[in-house]
Design a protein around this motif. Structure first.
Motif, PDB file in Angstrom:
ATOM      1  N   UNK A 254       0.843  -1.196   0.000  1.00  0.00           N
ATOM      2  CA  UNK A 254       0.000   0.000   0.000  1.00  0.00           C
ATOM      3  C   UNK A 254       0.875   1.241   0.000  1.00  0.00           C
ATOM      4  N   UNK A 255       0.313   2.353  -0.475  1.00  0.00           N
ATOM      5  CA  UNK A 255       0.992   3.646  -0.413  1.00  0.00           C
ATOM      6  C   UNK A 255       0.087   4.641   0.301  1.00  0.00           C
ATOM      7  N   UNK A 256       0.695   5.675   0.874  1.00  0.00           N
ATOM      8  CA  UNK A 256      -0.043   6.672   1.654  1.00  0.00           C
ATOM      9  C   UNK A 256       0.154   8.067   1.077  1.00  0.00           C
ATOM     10  N   UNK A 257      -0.930   8.849   1.123  1.00  0.00           N
ATOM     11  CA  UNK A 257      -0.864  10.261   0.764  1.00  0.00           C
ATOM     12  C   UNK A 257      -1.651  11.038   1.799  1.00  0.00           C
ATOM     13  N   UNK A 258      -0.988  12.027   2.439  1.00  0.00           N
ATOM     14  CA  UNK A 258      -1.610  12.765   3.528  1.00  0.00           C
ATOM     15  C   UNK A 258      -2.148  14.106   3.045  1.00  0.00           C
ATOM     16  N   UNK A 259      -3.282  14.489   3.596  1.00  0.00           N
ATOM     17  CA  UNK A 259      -3.877  15.802   3.311  1.00  0.00           C
ATOM     18  C   UNK A 259      -4.555  16.325   4.578  1.00  0.00           C
ATOM     19  N   UNK A 260      -4.045  17.449   5.113  1.00  0.00           N
ATOM     20  CA  UNK A 260      -2.879  18.206   4.655  1.00  0.00           C
ATOM     21  C   UNK A 260      -1.579  17.493   5.027  1.00  0.00           C
ATOM     22  N   UNK A 261      -0.532  17.818   4.293  1.00  0.00           N
ATOM     23  CA  UNK A 261       0.790  17.279   4.621  1.00  0.00           C
ATOM     24  C   UNK A 261       1.257  17.869   5.950  1.00  0.00           C
ATOM     25  N   UNK A 262       1.863  17.035   6.786  1.00  0.00           N
ATOM     26  CA  UNK A 262       2.301  17.470   8.120  1.00  0.00           C
ATOM     27  C   UNK A 262       3.824  17.572   8.134  1.00  0.00           C
ATOM     28  N   UNK A 266       7.109  11.619  10.493  1.00  0.00           N
ATOM     29  CA  UNK A 266       7.694  10.418   9.924  1.00  0.00           C
ATOM     30  C   UNK A 266       6.709   9.281  10.157  1.00  0.00           C
ATOM     31  N   UNK A 267       6.021   8.870   9.097  1.00  0.00           N
ATOM     32  CA  UNK A 267       4.954   7.899   9.221  1.00  0.00           C
ATOM     33  C   UNK A 267       5.350   6.581   8.542  1.00  0.00           C
ATOM     34  N   UNK A 268       5.581   5.560   9.343  1.00  0.00           N
ATOM     35  CA  UNK A 268       5.895   4.235   8.816  1.00  0.00           C
ATOM     36  C   UNK A 268       4.599   3.557   8.363  1.00  0.00           C
ATOM     37  N   UNK A 269       4.676   2.880   7.228  1.00  0.00           N
ATOM     38  CA  UNK A 269       3.475   2.265   6.660  1.00  0.00           C
ATOM     39  C   UNK A 269       3.524   0.747   6.812  1.00  0.00           C
ATOM     40  N   UNK A 292       6.986  10.585  15.204  1.00  0.00           N
ATOM     41  CA  UNK A 292       7.370   9.309  14.602  1.00  0.00           C
ATOM     42  C   UNK A 292       6.270   8.306  14.921  1.00  0.00           C
ATOM     43  N   UNK A 293       5.515   7.909  13.877  1.00  0.00           N
ATOM     44  CA  UNK A 293       4.319   7.099  14.081  1.00  0.00           C
ATOM     45  C   UNK A 293       4.266   5.964  13.067  1.00  0.00           C
ATOM     46  N   UNK A 294       3.334   5.031  13.315  1.00  0.00           N
ATOM     47  CA  UNK A 294       3.185   3.869  12.436  1.00  0.00           C
ATOM     48  C   UNK A 294       1.722   3.714  12.050  1.00  0.00           C
ATOM     49  N   UNK A 295       1.491   3.636  10.734  1.00  0.00           N
ATOM     50  CA  UNK A 295       0.147   3.366  10.219  1.00  0.00           C
ATOM     51  C   UNK A 295      -0.035   1.861  10.084  1.00  0.00           C
ATOM     52  N   UNK A 296      -1.163   1.340  10.598  1.00  0.00           N
ATOM     53  CA  UNK A 296      -1.411  -0.092  10.596  1.00  0.00           C
ATOM     54  C   UNK A 296      -2.836  -0.366  10.138  1.00  0.00           C
TER      55      UNK A 296
END
Length: 550
Positions: A254-262, A266-269, A292-296
């Protein structure tokens, strides 16, 4: 016989003729009595060979509207699914307060989002439906117009700082109210440019000190904090303190796109693409102010998730600097917040510290105002809060109570104000434990007796009741109960706030009975063996039965 008569009779012969028949008759009588047979009716029974079956008498049921309601409540009281759980129900006439039906009305239970009734109704009463939150754009220092740039042009330089002072507005930059982050930043940059400022020899400092710095109430769980519904407020909020996260499956996963960009995030996917997952879900693991966070999670197709902005106040300052640069206005220093300056033990002048506090009578603010933004009215904010059960807005309103009335926005301050208010109204507060403003905290407990008392109090206040009543979802039509009681007497009639968490279901509000009388009610179920959908269906049945009362 002749032979006997010709002979002389003895006493023993007479005794035999008399005693023996009497004895036989006595034996027969005793046997008949033991068998339950009445000797007087032995002959009468010879003509009857079959017994008459007993007549069955059916119990009488109360088929009135009230009888049907009570019968249904009795069936819930005796249901096996209540094993290990609890439920409470209170229904009264609105004007008289006359009780119509009551079950465990003084038992403190977890209300989930029905707690929003306490927060929003009390805030409307104490602050008024027309109250608005403010956000101030300020500056300090001086504007020097004697400087000449390399082109020989005179430019105005602000020798000082730009301040963004938040006072808890939850709607700033919210798309719900027709705004966005870009709209807010363009407005602010335009106001600074209109002052003729060409350059800032200082910093952009976000000031969220009106509220406590920790956005998360103390009793929220770590699990809830990772979800978008677990986003808390600060003194300076933007875009409801969340960012959107577009998750798209690709050949790598998967890929991530943030809105708004922060900036700085640092977001680990670690989100997995799983075409067979029944329901896609995503969440982000991380604490407030942690970059520093992780998307799960797992997704079967592209979806949009939401997560909390790590530091909304800092994001405001960074976004304004970016917009100023687009307008050709340079900023010398790196954007920051008053919170960061204090944590880093950087120098803050006495005036800067005092200016972060609420103004008191006779106090002069050393900062100068550039622009003041206002939120929609409290009535509008409450409408959105109760219709969609928005936790972030409820917590903002709770802290807003404390900010407006005590000078500092905190959960404890807001809760103390609410306790004091209802105590002065004579409400018995035993059984009430308020740990937040939205109902997400598991420590919250309240009785249906207390909820109905509050609902009746709101209804007696003509200044706030129209706004409060309008804010409640309508059965079969709007909000969180739009799919309940559709096509019944409760459809378009019953107005209620819902509450849902794991093993918790609750509703409270108003319904007009068939006879025209307005009723108010509260119902809560905790830890029953019914599923969430089953208990919701049980309560929806109560909606209909209440609406049918004569």
């Amino acid at each position: 016989m002749k032979h006997l008569l010709n002979k002389k009779l003895h006493v023993k012969h007479v005794a035999a003729f008399i005693v023996l028949p009497l004895g036989a008759a006595l034996v027969i009588l005793i046997l008949l009595l033991k068998s339950g047979t009445n000797p007087a009716t032995v002959q009468a029974k010879t003509a009857e060979s079959k017994e008459v079956p007993p007549v069955k008498v059916n119990p009488v049921h109360d088929t009135s509207a009230l009888g049907l309601l009570n019968s249904y409540v009795d069936s819930l009281n005796t249901a096996g699914q209540l094993f290990g759980g609890s439920w409470s129900f209170y229904l009264t006439e609105l004007n008289s307060g006359k009780a119509i039906c009551s079950v465990n009305i003084d038992q403190g239970l977890s209300p989930a989002s029905v707690m929003k009734i306490v927060t929003t109704g009390t805030a409307l009463t104490l602050l008024g439906p027309d109250f608005r939150f403010s956000t101030l754009l300020q500056y300090n220092g001086t504007i020097d117009s004697a400087t000449v740039n390399q082109k020989g042009e005179k430019i105005k330089i602000l020798k000082g700082n730009i301040y963004i002072k938040g006072e808890g507005d939850p709607s700033l930059g919210s798309e719900v109210f027709g705004s966005s982050v870009n709209d807010v930043m363009k407005e602010w940059a335009g106001a600074i440019k209109k002052m003729g400022i060409d350059s800032i020899a200082g910093n952009i400092i976000a000031d969220g000190q009106s509220y406590e710095s920790n956005p998360v109430p103390q009793c929220w769980t770590w699990e809830d904090m990772q979800c978008d519904y677990g986003t808390g407020p600060g003194g300076l909020n933007i875009h409801e303190n969340i960012f959107d996260m577009l998750v798209t499956p690709d050949k790598h996963g998967t890929s991530l796109k943030l809105n708004p960009a922060i900036p700085g995030l640092k977001l680990y996917n670690e989100i997995i693409h799983n075409p067979s997952v029944p329901k896609s879900y995503v969440f982000v693991v991380g604490a407030p102010f942690q970059f520093e966070r992780t998307a799960m999670g797992e997704v079967s197709a592209a979806m949009v998730g939401k997560s909390a902005i790590p530091d909304p106040a800092l994001f405001c300052a960074e976004s304004l600097k970016s917009e100023l640069c687009k307008n050709g206005i340079g900023v010398r220093d790196t954007p920051t917040t008053l919170r960061q300056l204090r944590l880093n033990q950087l120098t803050i002048s006495p005036n800067e510290y005092l200016d972060s506090l609420p103004l008191k009578k006779g106090k002069k603010d050393s900062r100068k105002l550039i622009l003041e933004d206002h939120s929609p009215t409290l009535a509008e904010l409450v409408y959105h809060t109760n219709q969609v059960s928005q936790n972030f807005y409820a917590e903002s309103i709770l802290r807003g109570l404390a900010w407006k009335l005590n000078g500092f926005g905190s959960d404890i301050g807001g809760i103390d104000i609410i306790y004091h208010f209802w105590k002065t109204k004579g409400l018995d507060l035993r059984g009430l434990c308020m740990a937040d403003g939205c109902g997400l905290a598991r420590m919250n407990t309240i009785t249906t007796h207390q909820i109905v008392g509050m609902l009746r109090e709101y209804a007696q206040d003509s200044a706030i009741f129209p706004a409060f009543y309008k804010s409640l979802p309508v059965a079969g039509e709007s909000g969180t109960i739009r799919k309940l009681a559709d096509g019944t007497e409760a459809d378009g009639n019953l107005h209620a706030k819902s509450g849902t968490m794991a093993r918790v279901k609750a509703y409270a509000g108003y319904v007009r009975a068939h006879n025209g009388k307005m009723l108010c009610f509260a119902m809560i179920g905790n830890n029953t063996l019914w599923s969430e959908a089953e208990l919701s269906g049980k309560f929806a049945r109560l909606f209909v039965l209440m609406a049918r009362l004569n």
